[in-house]
Design a protein around this motif. Structure first.
Motif, PDB file in Angstrom:
ATOM      1  N   GLY A   1       2.788  11.787   1.507  1.00  0.00           N
ATOM      2  CA  GLY A   1       3.944  12.340   0.820  1.00  0.00           C
ATOM      3  C   GLY A   1       5.282  11.803   1.287  1.00  0.00           C
ATOM      4  N   ALA A   2       5.300  10.966   2.280  1.00  0.00           N
ATOM      5  CA  ALA A   2       6.559  10.415   2.786  1.00  0.00           C
ATOM      6  C   ALA A   2       6.675   8.935   2.407  1.00  0.00           C
ATOM      7  CB  ALA A   2       6.621  10.556   4.304  1.00  0.00           C
ATOM      8  N   VAL A   3       7.886   8.539   2.031  1.00  0.00           N
ATOM      9  CA  VAL A   3       8.138   7.134   1.718  1.00  0.00           C
ATOM     10  C   VAL A   3       8.350   6.390   3.029  1.00  0.00           C
ATOM     11  CG1 VAL A   3       9.703   5.519   0.577  1.00  0.00           C
ATOM     12  CG2 VAL A   3       9.161   7.704  -0.515  1.00  0.00           C
ATOM     13  N   VAL A   4       7.576   5.330   3.211  1.00  0.00           N
ATOM     14  CA  VAL A   4       7.708   4.517   4.422  1.00  0.00           C
ATOM     15  C   VAL A   4       7.982   3.070   4.006  1.00  0.00           C
ATOM     16  CG1 VAL A   4       6.228   5.968   5.864  1.00  0.00           C
ATOM     17  CG2 VAL A   4       5.227   4.116   4.549  1.00  0.00           C
ATOM     18  N   TYR A   5       8.668   2.359   4.884  1.00  0.00           N
ATOM     19  CA  TYR A   5       8.968   0.952   4.642  1.00  0.00           C
ATOM     20  C   TYR A   5       7.967   0.103   5.414  1.00  0.00           C
ATOM     21  CZ  TYR A   5      13.236   2.780   2.693  1.00  0.00           C
ATOM     22  OH  TYR A   5      14.135   3.466   1.919  1.00  0.00           O
ATOM     23  N   LEU A   6       7.399  -0.858   4.731  1.00  0.00           N
ATOM     24  CA  LEU A   6       6.388  -1.716   5.339  1.00  0.00           C
ATOM     25  C   LEU A   6       6.889  -3.154   5.410  1.00  0.00           C
ATOM     26  CD1 LEU A   6       3.292  -0.478   3.314  1.00  0.00           C
ATOM     27  CD2 LEU A   6       4.002   0.276   5.572  1.00  0.00           C
ATOM     28  N   ARG A   7       6.555  -3.815   6.495  1.00  0.00           N
ATOM     29  CA  ARG A   7       6.812  -5.251   6.635  1.00  0.00           C
ATOM     30  C   ARG A   7       5.460  -5.958   6.626  1.00  0.00           C
ATOM     31  NH1 ARG A   7      11.800  -6.957   8.499  1.00  0.00           N
ATOM     32  NH2 ARG A   7      13.162  -5.277   9.179  1.00  0.00           N
ATOM     33  N   GLU A   8       5.357  -6.951   5.778  1.00  0.00           N
ATOM     34  CA  GLU A   8       4.138  -7.746   5.711  1.00  0.00           C
ATOM     35  C   GLU A   8       4.495  -9.200   5.961  1.00  0.00           C
ATOM     36  OE1 GLU A   8       2.358  -7.147   1.909  1.00  0.00           O
ATOM     37  OE2 GLU A   8       1.890  -5.055   2.302  1.00  0.00           O
ATOM     38  N   ASP A   9       3.524  -9.955   6.436  1.00  0.00           N
ATOM     39  CA  ASP A   9       3.740 -11.381   6.616  1.00  0.00           C
ATOM     40  C   ASP A   9       2.592 -12.144   5.964  1.00  0.00           C
ATOM     41  OD1 ASP A   9       1.596 -11.281   8.414  1.00  0.00           O
ATOM     42  OD2 ASP A   9       2.898 -11.219  10.162  1.00  0.00           O
ATOM     43  N   GLU A  10       2.520 -13.420   6.245  1.00  0.00           N
ATOM     44  CA  GLU A  10       1.550 -14.291   5.583  1.00  0.00           C
ATOM     45  C   GLU A  10       0.095 -13.950   5.886  1.00  0.00           C
ATOM     46  OE1 GLU A  10       2.971 -16.185   9.365  1.00  0.00           O
ATOM     47  OE2 GLU A  10       3.998 -15.380   7.626  1.00  0.00           O
TER      48      GLU A  10
ATOM     49  N   PRO B   1       2.101 -20.663   4.163  1.00  0.00           N
ATOM     50  CA  PRO B   1       3.511 -20.745   4.547  1.00  0.00           C
ATOM     51  C   PRO B   1       3.923 -19.462   5.256  1.00  0.00           C
ATOM     52  CG  PRO B   1       3.326 -20.199   2.226  1.00  0.00           C
ATOM     53  CD  PRO B   1       1.920 -20.441   2.733  1.00  0.00           C
ATOM     54  N   ARG B   2       5.059 -19.505   5.924  1.00  0.00           N
ATOM     55  CA  ARG B   2       5.594 -18.281   6.527  1.00  0.00           C
ATOM     56  C   ARG B   2       6.147 -17.400   5.406  1.00  0.00           C
ATOM     57  NH1 ARG B   2       9.835 -19.495  10.726  1.00  0.00           N
ATOM     58  NH2 ARG B   2       9.712 -17.257  10.972  1.00  0.00           N
ATOM     59  N   ILE B   3       5.786 -16.119   5.443  1.00  0.00           N
ATOM     60  CA  ILE B   3       6.191 -15.165   4.405  1.00  0.00           C
ATOM     61  C   ILE B   3       6.628 -13.877   5.071  1.00  0.00           C
ATOM     62  CG2 ILE B   3       5.445 -13.845   2.371  1.00  0.00           C
ATOM     63  CD1 ILE B   3       3.225 -15.941   1.998  1.00  0.00           C
ATOM     64  N   GLU B   4       7.708 -13.287   4.560  1.00  0.00           N
ATOM     65  CA  GLU B   4       8.147 -11.959   4.997  1.00  0.00           C
ATOM     66  C   GLU B   4       8.367 -11.107   3.755  1.00  0.00           C
ATOM     67  OE1 GLU B   4      11.658 -12.462   7.359  1.00  0.00           O
ATOM     68  OE2 GLU B   4      10.595 -13.575   8.922  1.00  0.00           O
ATOM     69  N   VAL B   5       7.719  -9.947   3.720  1.00  0.00           N
ATOM     70  CA  VAL B   5       7.833  -9.032   2.588  1.00  0.00           C
ATOM     71  C   VAL B   5       8.242  -7.659   3.097  1.00  0.00           C
ATOM     72  CG1 VAL B   5       6.623  -7.931   0.664  1.00  0.00           C
ATOM     73  CG2 VAL B   5       6.015 -10.260   1.331  1.00  0.00           C
ATOM     74  N   LEU B   6       9.230  -7.070   2.451  1.00  0.00           N
ATOM     75  CA  LEU B   6       9.607  -5.674   2.692  1.00  0.00           C
ATOM     76  C   LEU B   6       9.213  -4.887   1.453  1.00  0.00           C
ATOM     77  CD1 LEU B   6      13.186  -6.120   4.163  1.00  0.00           C
ATOM     78  CD2 LEU B   6      11.103  -5.546   5.409  1.00  0.00           C
ATOM     79  N   ARG B   7       8.431  -3.828   1.639  1.00  0.00           N
ATOM     80  CA  ARG B   7       8.013  -2.998   0.510  1.00  0.00           C
ATOM     81  C   ARG B   7       7.959  -1.543   0.946  1.00  0.00           C
ATOM     82  NH1 ARG B   7       3.374  -4.970  -2.262  1.00  0.00           N
ATOM     83  NH2 ARG B   7       3.325  -6.942  -1.188  1.00  0.00           N
ATOM     84  N   THR B   8       7.901  -0.645  -0.014  1.00  0.00           N
ATOM     85  CA  THR B   8       7.763   0.772   0.288  1.00  0.00           C
ATOM     86  C   THR B   8       6.362   1.226  -0.107  1.00  0.00           C
ATOM     87  OG1 THR B   8       8.667   1.367  -1.870  1.00  0.00           O
ATOM     88  CG2 THR B   8      10.204   1.342  -0.012  1.00  0.00           C
ATOM     89  N   SER B   9       5.949   2.297   0.548  1.00  0.00           N
ATOM     90  CA  SER B   9       4.670   2.913   0.230  1.00  0.00           C
ATOM     91  C   SER B   9       4.805   4.409   0.500  1.00  0.00           C
ATOM     92  CB  SER B   9       3.567   2.316   1.106  1.00  0.00           C
ATOM     93  OG  SER B   9       2.319   2.845   0.731  1.00  0.00           O
ATOM     94  N   VAL B  10       3.974   5.195  -0.122  1.00  0.00           N
ATOM     95  CA  VAL B  10       3.980   6.630   0.111  1.00  0.00           C
ATOM     96  C   VAL B  10       2.734   6.975   0.926  1.00  0.00           C
ATOM     97  CG1 VAL B  10       3.941   8.916  -0.939  1.00  0.00           C
ATOM     98  CG2 VAL B  10       5.230   7.062  -2.024  1.00  0.00           C
ATOM     99  N   ILE B  11       2.964   7.512   2.121  1.00  0.00           N
ATOM    100  CA  ILE B  11       1.871   7.895   3.006  1.00  0.00           C
ATOM    101  C   ILE B  11       2.056   9.362   3.369  1.00  0.00           C
ATOM    102  CG2 ILE B  11       0.757   7.486   5.236  1.00  0.00           C
ATOM    103  CD1 ILE B  11       1.731   4.572   5.019  1.00  0.00           C
TER     104      ILE B  11
END
Length: 125
Positions: free
Chosen positions: A82-91, A70-80
């Motif tokens: 030492g900096a917090v970054v926002y990630l977009r993932e899909d299916e 199915p179509r999926i959209e995920v917003l999550r954070t990660s530390v790269i």
């Protein structure tokens, strides 16, 4: 066997494995997904010949729904670095697919697989 796989059987799909010697899908009652035996199970519906593939996809990840997704959209954070970054993932990502399998009931996922107007959205920042 996952709830989603149980749902597929409940709605008329039969579990198969792909035999590489005969190059055909063969019915099975066993539930073994492994890099040594078979990478996935193919669920085939007798009435409409839809094939749903559930098994190993990305390295070092558990078995998941491989196709169709199915179509999926995920917003999550990660530390790269030492900096917090926002990630977009899909299916395309197994982590996104596994999140959907955990959060949604099997019927919702099944409907979304064949209706691309449905998008499963998760904000886990």
């Amino acid at each position: 066997m996952t709830h989603f796989e149980q749902y597929l059987i409940k709605v008329g799909y039969k579990k198969h494995i792909f035999n590489h010697r005969t190059m055909s899908n063969e019915p099975t009652n066993k539930h073994v997904i492994s890099t040594m035996v078979n990478l996935d199970h193919r669920y085939i519906h007798e009435k409409h010949d839809k094939i749903i593939c559930f098994g190993l996809h990305e390295a070092e990840k558990p078995p998941t729904l491989k196709y169709p997704r199915p179509r999926i959209e995920v917003l999550r954070t990660s530390v790269i670095d030492g900096a917090v970054v926002y990630l977009r993932e899909d299916e395309r990502f197994d982590d996104a697919m596994n999140l959907a399998l955990r959060k949604e009931d099997p019927e919702t996922i099944y409907r979304a697989m064949f209706d691309k107007s449905i998008v499963l959205k998760y904000d886990i920042r």
